[in-house]
Write an enzyme that holds these catalytic residues in place. Structure first.
Site, short mmCIF file in Angstrom:
data_model
loop_
_atom_site.label_atom_id
_atom_site.label_comp_id
_atom_site.label_asym_id
_atom_site.label_seq_id
_atom_site.Cartn_x
_atom_site.Cartn_y
_atom_site.Cartn_z
N PRO A 103 34.14 46.46 44.82
CA PRO A 103 33.15 47.51 45.14
C PRO A 103 32.21 47.08 46.27
CG PRO A 103 33.21 47.06 42.76
CD PRO A 103 34.00 45.99 43.43
N GLU A 140 34.27 41.80 36.20
CA GLU A 140 33.09 42.05 37.04
C GLU A 140 33.34 41.66 38.49
OE1 GLU A 140 30.28 43.80 36.07
OE2 GLU A 140 31.71 44.11 34.44
N ARG A 195 52.02 54.31 56.32
CA ARG A 195 52.19 55.55 57.08
C ARG A 195 51.90 55.37 58.57
NH1 ARG A 195 52.20 60.24 54.41
NH2 ARG A 195 51.14 61.23 56.15
N ASP A 247 48.12 62.11 63.86
CA ASP A 247 47.33 62.15 65.09
C ASP A 247 46.21 63.18 64.97
OD1 ASP A 247 49.04 60.30 66.08
OD2 ASP A 247 50.20 61.70 67.30
C1 9D3 Z 1 28.43 46.67 35.72
C2 9D3 Z 1 28.61 46.48 37.19
N1 9D3 Z 1 29.85 47.10 37.62
C3 9D3 Z 1 29.58 48.49 38.05
C4 9D3 Z 1 29.00 48.66 39.39
C5 9D3 Z 1 30.41 46.33 38.70
C6 9D3 Z 1 31.88 46.51 38.83
C7 9D3 Z 1 32.65 45.39 38.99
C8 9D3 Z 1 34.02 45.50 39.14
C9 9D3 Z 1 32.51 47.75 38.81
C10 9D3 Z 1 33.87 47.86 38.97
C11 9D3 Z 1 34.63 46.74 39.12
C12 9D3 Z 1 36.10 46.86 39.29
N2 9D3 Z 1 36.38 47.59 40.54
C13 9D3 Z 1 37.09 47.05 41.52
O1 9D3 Z 1 37.56 45.94 41.39
C14 9D3 Z 1 37.27 47.80 42.75
C15 9D3 Z 1 36.71 49.04 43.19
C16 9D3 Z 1 35.79 49.96 42.59
O2 9D3 Z 1 35.31 49.82 41.47
N3 9D3 Z 1 35.43 51.06 43.32
C17 9D3 Z 1 35.91 51.32 44.55
N4 9D3 Z 1 36.75 50.50 45.15
C18 9D3 Z 1 37.14 49.37 44.46
S1 9D3 Z 1 38.19 48.22 45.05
C19 9D3 Z 1 38.10 47.29 43.71
#
Ligand code: 9D3
Length: 247
Positions: free
Chosen positions: A88, A115, A153, A168
């Site tokens: 995230p 996490e 793609r 495009d």
């Molecule tokens: C309690 C804190 N969490 C919420 C903000 C942190 C959190 C850690 C790990 C929330 C989700 C995750 C797992 N998500 C991913 O590994 C992830 C992800 C995502 O949650 N949202 C958008 N893109 C991605 S890419 C990997």
């Protein structure tokens, strides 16, 4: 392009890459996708891949050693590949980012879980960090699938010429105009007359205007990022009047 996906849940990838465009790209040897189970690189009897966070708090953290061993083994096979983390905290996946990644020889995509991963993995091996957006996923697997799909793609030869013309047009930065096919009337709704007219200049103008209308309504931010022609500005002025009197 060689994709190596490092995950604790390789089973999630059985299926999504076996259909349609990705499968065709694999058959044509334009891409190759290998899955690696991070747990196979855990040294202990229980094959532990996670542990409690230093400093306390909820949740677990992906342990450094199994991940490092897995990344090193894959990097030894693919010295020219780029290591991408999914989290995230990453930069947002966009057309521009996908296009950048499509220039690489290979991508080693690490799927985050729990996490997140031990920060030392990011420092030692991470060359890029990608997020799908500001919402919570259960892990990086779906992000990895999105990266593989969007990047594939953009590889020359993957799409037919008619399909790549569509790619495009996405780059022009507007949302697409509405699409219609037969029948001419459905659910009491007629296809816009212009599209049946056979007048290509009128159709082009209608589509441009409807693209602008949709973009203004749903993603007005996109209008600031592109160069608008005089015709675009005139159409937007008309839309403003039309949609003001509509509601
Ligand atoms: C309690 C804190 N969490 C919420 C903000 C942190 C959190 C850690 C790990 C929330 C989700 C995750 C797992 N998500 C991913 O590994 C992830 C992800 C995502 O949650 N949202 C958008 N893109 C991605 S890419 C990997």
């Amino acid at each position: 392009m060689i994709f190596d996906v490092l995950t604790l849940f390789p089973g999630m990838f059985l299926g999504p890459f076996d259909e349609s465009i990705i499968n065709r790209a694999k058959d044509k040897r334009l891409i190759d996708i290998s899955l690696h189970n991070i747990r196979d690189w855990a040294a202990d009897r229980h094959q532990t891949a996670d542990d409690a966070p230093y400093g306390g708090g909820a949740g677990m953290v992906m342990k450094a050693e199994p991940l490092a061993a897995c990344i090193c083994a894959v990097k030894a096979m693919r010295p020219n590949s780029t290591v991408i983390l999914t989290s995230p905290q990453g930069r947002r996946l966009t057309h521009r980012v996908a296009s950048e990644l499509s220039e690489k020889e290979g991508l080693i995509i690490v799927c985050g879980r729990y996490e997140g991963i031990d920060e030392r993995i990011r420092t030692l091996y991470g060359e890029d960090d990608i997020s799908l957006g500001d919402f919570v996923l259960s892990g990086g697997e779906i992000a990895a699938m999105a990266i593989v799909d969007a990047v594939t793609r953009l590889i020359p030869g993957v799409l037919g010429s008619s399909e790549s013309a569509e790619t495009d047009s996405f780059c022009d930065g507007l949302l697409e105009y509405p699409h219609y096919t037969r029948p001419p009337e459905f659910g009491g709704l007629a296809v816009p007359e212009t599209l049946l007219s056979g007048n290509h200049e009128l159709i082009r103008k209608w589509r441009r205007k409807e693209s602008l209308r949709k973009t203004r309504a749903v993603r007005p931010d996109l209008l600031n990022g592109i160069e608008l022609t005089r015709e675009d500005r005139r159409m937007l002025a008309e839309i403003e009047l039309e949609d003001a009197s509509a509601d």
